[in-house]
Design a protein around this motif. Structure first.
Motif, PDB file in Angstrom:
ATOM      1  N   VAL A 100       2.368   7.796  -1.302  1.00  0.00           N
ATOM      2  CA  VAL A 100       1.182   7.034  -0.934  1.00  0.00           C
ATOM      3  C   VAL A 100      -0.099   7.856  -1.069  1.00  0.00           C
ATOM      4  N   ALA A 101       0.025   9.191  -1.051  1.00  0.00           N
ATOM      5  CA  ALA A 101      -1.148  10.068  -1.089  1.00  0.00           C
ATOM      6  C   ALA A 101      -1.317  10.801  -2.413  1.00  0.00           C
ATOM      7  N   GLN A 110      -5.076   0.326   4.455  1.00  0.00           N
ATOM      8  CA  GLN A 110      -3.942   1.010   5.073  1.00  0.00           C
ATOM      9  C   GLN A 110      -4.240   1.385   6.525  1.00  0.00           C
ATOM     10  N   GLN A 113      -9.734   6.420   4.841  1.00  0.00           N
ATOM     11  CA  GLN A 113      -8.322   6.739   4.627  1.00  0.00           C
ATOM     12  C   GLN A 113      -8.131   7.786   3.529  1.00  0.00           C
ATOM     13  N   TRP A 149      -7.519   0.431  -6.446  1.00  0.00           N
ATOM     14  CA  TRP A 149      -6.840   1.470  -5.669  1.00  0.00           C
ATOM     15  C   TRP A 149      -7.590   1.767  -4.382  1.00  0.00           C
ATOM     16  N   GLN A 188      -5.668  11.137   4.067  1.00  0.00           N
ATOM     17  CA  GLN A 188      -4.614  11.577   3.153  1.00  0.00           C
ATOM     18  C   GLN A 188      -4.904  12.968   2.615  1.00  0.00           C
ATOM     19  N   ASP A 217      -7.184  -1.047  -1.899  1.00  0.00           N
ATOM     20  CA  ASP A 217      -5.853  -0.986  -1.290  1.00  0.00           C
ATOM     21  C   ASP A 217      -5.790   0.132  -0.242  1.00  0.00           C
ATOM     22  N   LEU A 218      -6.399   1.262  -0.566  1.00  0.00           N
ATOM     23  CA  LEU A 218      -6.423   2.393   0.359  1.00  0.00           C
ATOM     24  C   LEU A 218      -7.159   2.024   1.643  1.00  0.00           C
ATOM     25  N   GLU A 270      -2.239   9.761  -5.421  1.00  0.00           N
ATOM     26  CA  GLU A 270      -3.467   9.421  -6.154  1.00  0.00           C
ATOM     27  C   GLU A 270      -4.673  10.121  -5.543  1.00  0.00           C
TER      28      GLU A 270
END
Length: 215
Positions: free
Chosen positions: A55-56, A215, A96, A208, A100, A211-212, A58
């Protein structure tokens, strides 16, 4: 390697991850300074990336690109590079992203310390100054406090620099406690605020980041 200004395009990252970028080498198997970032991203994909949670990955890779672009200009001094990159990214990314990044910074920095001296540059380059995890946490918390203060004071008339500074310091005391970022407080402060990625980013990068932000 083209300089994107905000993030490498998603298509560029796909090429690098698939090892399809041509990196012509000069005599003696040396590379030029403008090939350094591509070289490090490929090495990261081959080595350390698999130790980053999926998940991290990218986030870690994109931050690596931002830092690698500055290594030559600042002689490998991360204490100069990282704060500037954090300030640059703060208006562009959701909180977020930094959560990350902070969780995986120790691994990312170890990668740079190990791999940079092995890059066939002339002259060779190495990391000369590092950024400890707690130092990065304070940098991140300060930038998030700045973002929160700007939003808090958005509709207030006659906002003075002194008021901005006081509000930022008050928020920082809430977001940064015991040498760590309090992510529960960060979420409470920033999650209600709508996030919109910069319009100049390519569609995949925007998707992206959105989406991040969920979270």
């Amino acid at each position: 390697m083209p300089k994107q200004g905000h993030f490498a395009k998603s298509s560029r990252l796909k090429q690098l991850n698939n090892f399809k970028v041509k990196r012509p080498q000069v005599a003696g198997n040396e590379i030029s300074g403008d090939q350094l970032t591509d070289f490090l991203v490929v090495r990261f994909a081959l080595t350390a990336k698999k130790r980053v949670p999926a998940v991290a990955q990218e986030t870690s890779q994109r931050f690596l690109i931002e830092v690698s672009d500055q290594l030559t200009n600042h002689q490998g001094n991360l204490s100069l590079i990282v704060p500037a990159v954090i300030r640059k990214l703060n208006p562009q990314v959701p909180w977020q992203f930094f959560q990350q990044l902070l969780a995986n910074w120790a691994l990312l920095q170890r990668f740079l310390v190990k791999e940079l001296p092995a890059v066939p540059l002339n002259p060779r380059l190495r990391i000369t100054e590092q950024v400890a995890v707690d130092e990065l946490a304070q940098l991140v918390a300060h930038q998030l406090a700045i973002k929160g203060a700007a939003t808090t004071l958005l509709n207030r008339p006659q906002v003075t620099p002194a008021l901005k500074q006081r509000t930022t310091q008050l928020l920082l005391a809430t977001l940064y406690q015991g040498g760590q970022v309090n992510w529960t407080q960060v979420r409470a402060l920033l999650a209600p605020l709508p996030y919109q990625p910069p319009v100049e980013l390519d569609a995949s990068t925007r998707e992206w980041l959105l989406d991040l932000s969920r979270q």
